[in-house]
Write a protein that holds these residues in place. Structure first.
Motif, PDB file in Angstrom:
ATOM      1  N   SER A 125       0.818  -1.203   0.000  1.00  0.00           N
ATOM      2  CA  SER A 125       0.000   0.000   0.000  1.00  0.00           C
ATOM      3  C   SER A 125       0.856   1.259   0.000  1.00  0.00           C
ATOM      4  CB  SER A 125      -0.915  -0.010   1.235  1.00  0.00           C
ATOM      5  OG  SER A 125      -1.555   1.237   1.390  1.00  0.00           O
ATOM      6  N   SER A 126       1.905   1.269   0.803  1.00  0.00           N
ATOM      7  CA  SER A 126       2.750   2.458   0.930  1.00  0.00           C
ATOM      8  C   SER A 126       3.560   2.706  -0.335  1.00  0.00           C
ATOM      9  CB  SER A 126       3.681   2.310   2.139  1.00  0.00           C
ATOM     10  OG  SER A 126       2.925   2.137   3.316  1.00  0.00           O
ATOM     11  N   LEU A 127       4.074   1.637  -0.949  1.00  0.00           N
ATOM     12  CA  LEU A 127       4.815   1.799  -2.197  1.00  0.00           C
ATOM     13  C   LEU A 127       3.921   2.372  -3.289  1.00  0.00           C
ATOM     14  CD1 LEU A 127       7.286   1.407  -3.997  1.00  0.00           C
ATOM     15  CD2 LEU A 127       6.542  -0.959  -4.373  1.00  0.00           C
ATOM     16  N   LEU A 128       2.718   1.832  -3.410  1.00  0.00           N
ATOM     17  CA  LEU A 128       1.791   2.327  -4.427  1.00  0.00           C
ATOM     18  C   LEU A 128       1.334   3.747  -4.113  1.00  0.00           C
ATOM     19  CD1 LEU A 128      -0.267  -0.926  -5.072  1.00  0.00           C
ATOM     20  CD2 LEU A 128       1.269   0.217  -6.680  1.00  0.00           C
ATOM     21  N   PHE A 129       1.219   4.079  -2.830  1.00  0.00           N
ATOM     22  CA  PHE A 129       0.862   5.440  -2.438  1.00  0.00           C
ATOM     23  C   PHE A 129       1.966   6.406  -2.866  1.00  0.00           C
ATOM     24  CE2 PHE A 129       0.336   8.742   1.022  1.00  0.00           C
ATOM     25  CZ  PHE A 129      -0.849   9.260   0.528  1.00  0.00           C
ATOM     26  N   GLY A 130       3.214   5.989  -2.721  1.00  0.00           N
ATOM     27  CA  GLY A 130       4.311   6.823  -3.192  1.00  0.00           C
ATOM     28  C   GLY A 130       4.265   7.011  -4.694  1.00  0.00           C
ATOM     29  N   LEU A 131       4.083   5.920  -5.446  1.00  0.00           N
ATOM     30  CA  LEU A 131       4.018   6.005  -6.903  1.00  0.00           C
ATOM     31  C   LEU A 131       2.817   6.814  -7.380  1.00  0.00           C
ATOM     32  CD1 LEU A 131       5.026   2.335  -7.783  1.00  0.00           C
ATOM     33  CD2 LEU A 131       6.439   4.402  -7.986  1.00  0.00           C
ATOM     34  N   TRP A 132       1.755   6.802  -6.611  1.00  0.00           N
ATOM     35  CA  TRP A 132       0.555   7.595  -6.917  1.00  0.00           C
ATOM     36  C   TRP A 132       0.903   9.077  -7.063  1.00  0.00           C
ATOM     37  CZ3 TRP A 132      -4.666   7.069  -7.788  1.00  0.00           C
ATOM     38  CH2 TRP A 132      -5.515   8.118  -7.427  1.00  0.00           C
ATOM     39  N   HIS A 133       1.973   9.529  -6.415  1.00  0.00           N
ATOM     40  CA  HIS A 133       2.324  10.947  -6.402  1.00  0.00           C
ATOM     41  C   HIS A 133       3.341  11.339  -7.474  1.00  0.00           C
ATOM     42  CE1 HIS A 133       0.377  10.566  -2.464  1.00  0.00           C
ATOM     43  NE2 HIS A 133       0.139  11.847  -2.568  1.00  0.00           N
ATOM     44  N   VAL A 134       3.663  10.422  -8.379  1.00  0.00           N
ATOM     45  CA  VAL A 134       4.617  10.768  -9.441  1.00  0.00           C
ATOM     46  C   VAL A 134       4.092  11.923 -10.289  1.00  0.00           C
ATOM     47  CG1 VAL A 134       5.660   9.977 -11.599  1.00  0.00           C
ATOM     48  CG2 VAL A 134       5.755   8.513  -9.573  1.00  0.00           C
ATOM     49  N   LEU A 135       2.894  11.799 -10.826  1.00  0.00           N
ATOM     50  CA  LEU A 135       2.360  12.843 -11.708  1.00  0.00           C
ATOM     51  C   LEU A 135       2.109  14.167 -10.980  1.00  0.00           C
ATOM     52  CD1 LEU A 135      -0.075  10.848 -14.059  1.00  0.00           C
ATOM     53  CD2 LEU A 135       2.214  11.722 -14.556  1.00  0.00           C
ATOM     54  N   PRO A 136       1.429  14.177  -9.829  1.00  0.00           N
ATOM     55  CA  PRO A 136       1.181  15.475  -9.187  1.00  0.00           C
ATOM     56  C   PRO A 136       2.428  16.178  -8.675  1.00  0.00           C
ATOM     57  CG  PRO A 136       0.370  13.669  -7.820  1.00  0.00           C
ATOM     58  CD  PRO A 136       0.705  13.081  -9.154  1.00  0.00           C
ATOM     59  N   SER A 137       3.527  15.442  -8.448  1.00  0.00           N
ATOM     60  CA  SER A 137       4.735  16.081  -7.917  1.00  0.00           C
ATOM     61  C   SER A 137       5.606  16.714  -8.991  1.00  0.00           C
ATOM     62  CB  SER A 137       5.562  15.065  -7.122  1.00  0.00           C
ATOM     63  OG  SER A 137       6.045  14.039  -7.959  1.00  0.00           O
TER      64      SER A 137
END
Length: 233
Positions: free
Chosen positions: A144-156
């Motif tokens: 969950s945490s790894l995917l949560f981090g990857l979730w922020h690639v585009l907005p960052s």
């Protein structure tokens, strides 16, 4: 297979929100629809409200945690604002340019009904519960945490331009943006671990949701207020 379906729904929602959605209404609508789809997948997977941390007992426990978590975030932010150097953290163009009405819309609608609803339901609710039931708590938190981090690639990708502190720390060139994205992924993955542990300890999805809203909601409000009331310097 259903875990893969959850990841696919999140990938589509992330792409729509960061590439195609125009305006806060489209963003919130995408988040609400994606949340509903994820809950349907969870139901088909046999997850109960208690598994997701949204049963009555879980919500009561979360409600007891919520004011302390929100208060701690607000206190930390105010301490930062008390230090002139810390005010640069709040120099964020995304919030500073909002009108008062837009700010209220962000804090009271976009953040809780959009960002927090989808991300907490997805990462600390459905995905965490699915993986936990199959492979245990440690794997659930890690995935969950790894995917949560990857979730922020585009907005960052726009942080170097929108946030003064980030721009000053990393620069604004293409290579600097890549470093910023990598750091953002690492930081949000670590935050995901904290939120998953809060979900586990509280037995409620409301506890991490309250912390998440406080970080984002108070962050928006103070980033809007900082250049008006506490100029950096």
């Amino acid at each position: 297979m259903r875990v893969v379906c959850v990841v696919a729904v999140l990938a589509v929602a992330n792409l729509v929100n960061n590439r195609f959605a125009r305006g806060p209404l489209a963003y919130v609508l995408t988040c609400v629809v994606a949340t509903a789809v994820l809950l349907l997948i969870a139901r088909r997977d046999g997850l109960t409200r208690a598994d997701l941390g949204i049963d009555a007992a879980g919500l009561r426990r979360g409600a007891r945690w919520a004011p302390f978590l929100a208060g701690a975030v607000l206190a930390g932010y105010l301490l930062l604002l008390a230090v002139p150097a810390g005010r640069e953290v709040f120099q964020d163009a995304r919030a500073a340019g909002l009108t008062g009405g837009q700010l209220l819309g962000s804090v009271l609608v976009r953040v809780p009904v959009g960002t927090v609803l989808l991300e907490e339901t997805a990462f600390r609710g459905v995905l965490w519960a699915m993986v936990r039931r199959r492979w245990g708590t440690a794997w659930a938190t890690a995935a969950s945490s790894l995917l949560f981090g990857l979730w922020h690639v585009l907005p960052s990708r726009g942080l170097n331009r929108s946030n003064a502190a980030v721009g000053a720390a990393f620069g604004g060139g293409p290579a600097d943006v890549a470093v910023t994205v990598a750091v953002a992924v690492a930081v949000t993955a670590a935050a995901g671990v904290v939120l998953c542990e809060l979900r586990r300890r509280s037995g409620s999805l409301l506890a991490p949701a309250a912390l998440h809203w406080a970080v984002n909601g108070f962050g928006y409000a103070l980033a809007w207020a900082a250049p008006r009331w506490w100029p950096a310097g």
